[in-house]
Design an enzyme around this catalytic site. Structure first.
Site, PDB file in Angstrom:
ATOM      1  N   GLY A  91       0.829  -1.211   0.000  1.00 43.73           N
ATOM      2  CA  GLY A  91       0.000   0.000   0.000  1.00 43.73           C
ATOM      3  C   GLY A  91       0.857   1.251   0.000  1.00 43.73           C
ATOM      4  N   ARG A 131       0.843  -4.958  -5.258  1.00 42.21           N
ATOM      5  CA  ARG A 131       0.961  -6.047  -4.277  1.00 42.21           C
ATOM      6  C   ARG A 131       1.421  -7.330  -4.972  1.00 42.21           C
ATOM      7  NH1 ARG A 131      -0.603  -4.269   0.559  1.00 42.21           N
ATOM      8  NH2 ARG A 131      -2.278  -2.757   0.758  1.00 42.21           N
ATOM      9  N   ASP A 180       5.602  -5.754   5.616  1.00 37.00           N
ATOM     10  CA  ASP A 180       6.084  -7.119   5.854  1.00 37.00           C
ATOM     11  C   ASP A 180       6.087  -7.963   4.581  1.00 37.00           C
ATOM     12  OD1 ASP A 180       3.349  -7.034   5.882  1.00 37.00           O
ATOM     13  OD2 ASP A 180       3.096  -8.441   7.537  1.00 37.00           O
ATOM     14  N   THR A 210       4.738   1.448   6.604  1.00 30.04           N
ATOM     15  CA  THR A 210       3.308   1.126   6.666  1.00 30.04           C
ATOM     16  C   THR A 210       2.602   2.101   7.588  1.00 30.04           C
ATOM     17  OG1 THR A 210       1.617  -0.407   7.434  1.00 30.04           O
ATOM     18  CG2 THR A 210       3.778  -0.705   8.397  1.00 30.04           C
ATOM     19  N   ASP A 215       0.196   1.215   9.194  1.00 27.62           N
ATOM     20  CA  ASP A 215      -0.337   0.369  10.284  1.00 27.62           C
ATOM     21  C   ASP A 215       0.583   0.325  11.505  1.00 27.62           C
ATOM     22  OD1 ASP A 215      -2.244  -0.206   8.364  1.00 27.62           O
ATOM     23  OD2 ASP A 215      -1.320  -2.112   7.792  1.00 27.62           O
ATOM     24  N   ASP A 227       2.804  -1.825  12.266  1.00 24.79           N
ATOM     25  CA  ASP A 227       2.730  -3.166  12.860  1.00 24.79           C
ATOM     26  C   ASP A 227       3.981  -4.018  12.601  1.00 24.79           C
ATOM     27  OD1 ASP A 227       2.354  -3.499  10.153  1.00 24.79           O
ATOM     28  OD2 ASP A 227       0.633  -4.830  10.330  1.00 24.79           O
ATOM     29  N   ARG A 238      -5.138  -2.975   9.490  1.00 25.29           N
ATOM     30  CA  ARG A 238      -5.116  -4.428   9.300  1.00 25.29           C
ATOM     31  C   ARG A 238      -5.392  -5.150  10.614  1.00 25.29           C
ATOM     32  NH1 ARG A 238      -3.571  -6.478   4.307  1.00 25.29           N
ATOM     33  NH2 ARG A 238      -1.721  -5.385   3.675  1.00 25.29           N
TER      34      ARG A 238
HETATM   35  O1  F6P Z   1      -1.273  -1.892   5.121  1.00 27.50           O
HETATM   36  C1  F6P Z   1      -1.820  -0.641   4.849  1.00 27.50           C
HETATM   37  C2  F6P Z   1      -3.298  -0.765   4.563  1.00 27.50           C
HETATM   38  O2  F6P Z   1      -3.791   0.538   4.322  1.00 27.50           O
HETATM   39  C3  F6P Z   1      -4.117  -1.475   5.625  1.00 27.50           C
HETATM   40  O3  F6P Z   1      -4.396  -0.649   6.727  1.00 27.50           O
HETATM   41  C4  F6P Z   1      -5.329  -1.874   4.842  1.00 27.50           C
HETATM   42  O4  F6P Z   1      -5.988  -2.994   5.378  1.00 27.50           O
HETATM   43  C5  F6P Z   1      -4.751  -2.216   3.506  1.00 27.50           C
HETATM   44  O5  F6P Z   1      -3.510  -1.527   3.394  1.00 27.50           O
HETATM   45  C6  F6P Z   1      -5.643  -1.842   2.346  1.00 27.50           C
HETATM   46  O6  F6P Z   1      -5.002  -2.204   1.191  1.00 27.50           O
HETATM   47  P1  F6P Z   1      -5.530  -1.817  -0.275  1.00 27.50           P
HETATM   48  O7  F6P Z   1      -5.295  -0.367  -0.473  1.00 27.50           O
HETATM   49  O8  F6P Z   1      -4.711  -2.658  -1.188  1.00 27.50           O
HETATM   50  O9  F6P Z   1      -6.985  -2.161  -0.297  1.00 27.50           O
END
Ligand code: F6P
Length: 344
Positions: free
Chosen positions: A10, A72, A103, A125, A127, A129, A171
């Protein structure tokens, strides 16, 4: 040296600041040639890249997103992906590759290092995390955006005597929810680490209303989980790294609250707004420090490592340490700080 970089997973405020720092020290101090792969590991597999220079990076420091694009894509999940990646690194005469990601991206960098490719990682990130680093850039910005949103929701909740459920990202970790919920004065904060009982949430809201407080903000992490057997949820799609797409739990929670309490309850899902726009000053500085740390790691020949923030210092840790086990919310922070303010 000829050094490549990529941004994977992301997008996140501060990615451009990292790359700007790598390019600045690489070009000006080490006389490196810098290139960027387009759209994360996808660009490495396809050999799609562009040159990066101090001039090309001008104006990038305050810009959100990533100038290189991201994806991704997981080379280990694509037939021949790893061989193609290796081939394009050879064809482009890349001496080292800096992977900037969470990660998943860093997990790929770790596996490629085991296969003999010279990689260095930069943790990213919103997050927050990743276990090896106390902080990832992007988190501070996401918390700031979520806090501002909660501040705004307060006025509508108060004017209309409503319960407002605000869903934030993160997440399977509740860091964004907890920090923004504390900073924004939330009535309740539901995080994945502390499974919730919807009836207990409703009882707390009812007690609060009975005391004459008719407006409540419930901050919900997208990965929040109900206690077993208390509520059912629908599972979403899975990506190439095996992650379920989260988002939308607040709709189910809000419907339950409204039905069980009778209070008008509305939902605000912040979604990608939390990842967008300009990074905070803190994130710009952390990203810059990480970028400098990464180019130094390359020139010290410390491959298979990632930079991390520990006790205020930028350190190097093995890539394998940064991935795998997520860093979750400390229960003492939830019970020993946040909880004192719930439904008061
Ligand atoms: O890891 C960052 C994040 O924004 C998470 O908080 C969320 O669940 C995910 O990516 C969403 O991903 P995407 O933008 O691919 O839907």
């Amino acid at each position: 040296m000829r050094i490549a970089m990529l941004t994977g997973g992301g997008d996140c405020p501060g990615l451009n600041a990292v790359m700007r720092a790598i390019v600045r020290k690489g070009e000006r101090v080490f006389d490196d040639e810098l290139v960027g792969f387009i759209d994360g590991w996808r660009g490495v597999i396809d050999g799609e890249h562009k040159p990066l220079s101090v001039e090309a990076m001008r104006g990038s420091l305050p810009r959100g997103g990533t100038l290189l694009g991201t994806s991704r894509t997981n080379p280990f999940k694509i037939e021949g992906g790893v061989d193609k990646a290796r081939q394009s690194l050879e064809d482009l005469e890349i001496d080292a590759l800096i992977a900037i990601g969470g990660d998943d991206t860093l997990g790929v960098a770790a596996k490629l290092f085991d296969l003999g490719i010279k990689t260095v990682g930069v943790p990213k990130t919103i997050d927050n995390d990743l276990s090896a680093t106390e902080m990832t850039f992007g988190f501070d910005t996401a918390v700031q955006i979520a806090t501002e949103a909660i501040d705004r929701l307060h006025t509508t909740a108060e004017s209309h005597h409503r319960v407002l459920v605000c869903e934030v990202m993160g997440r399977h970790a509740g860091h964004i929810a907890l920090w923004s919920g504390i900073a924004g004065g939330a009535t309740m904060i539901l995080i994945p680490e502390e499974p919730f009982d919807i009836q207990a949430v409703c009882d707390a809201l009812t007690r609060r209303h009975e005391k004459g407080n008719f407006a409540s903000i419930v901050v919900v992490a997208e990965g929040a989980v109900p206690k077993e057997g208390t509520m059912s949820l629908v599972s979403g799609e899975v990506d190439q790294f095996g992650h379920v797409r989260l988002g939308g739990i607040s709709n189910v929670i809000a419907a339950e609250i409204e039905e069980r309490t009778g209070y008008e309850t509305r939902v605000s899902i912040l979604g990608h707004i939390q990842r967008g726009g300009t990074p905070t000053a803190f994130d710009r500085v952390l990203a810059t420090r990480f970028g400098i740390g990464a180019i130094d790691a390359v020139h010290d020949g410390e491959f298979g490592t990632m930079v991390a923030l520990q006790a205020g210092q930028i350190v190097r840790v093995p890539l394998t340490e940064g991935v795998g086990q997520p860093k979750l919310v400390d229960p003492d922070f939830y019970h020993g700080v946040a909880e004192y303010f719930f439904a008061g």
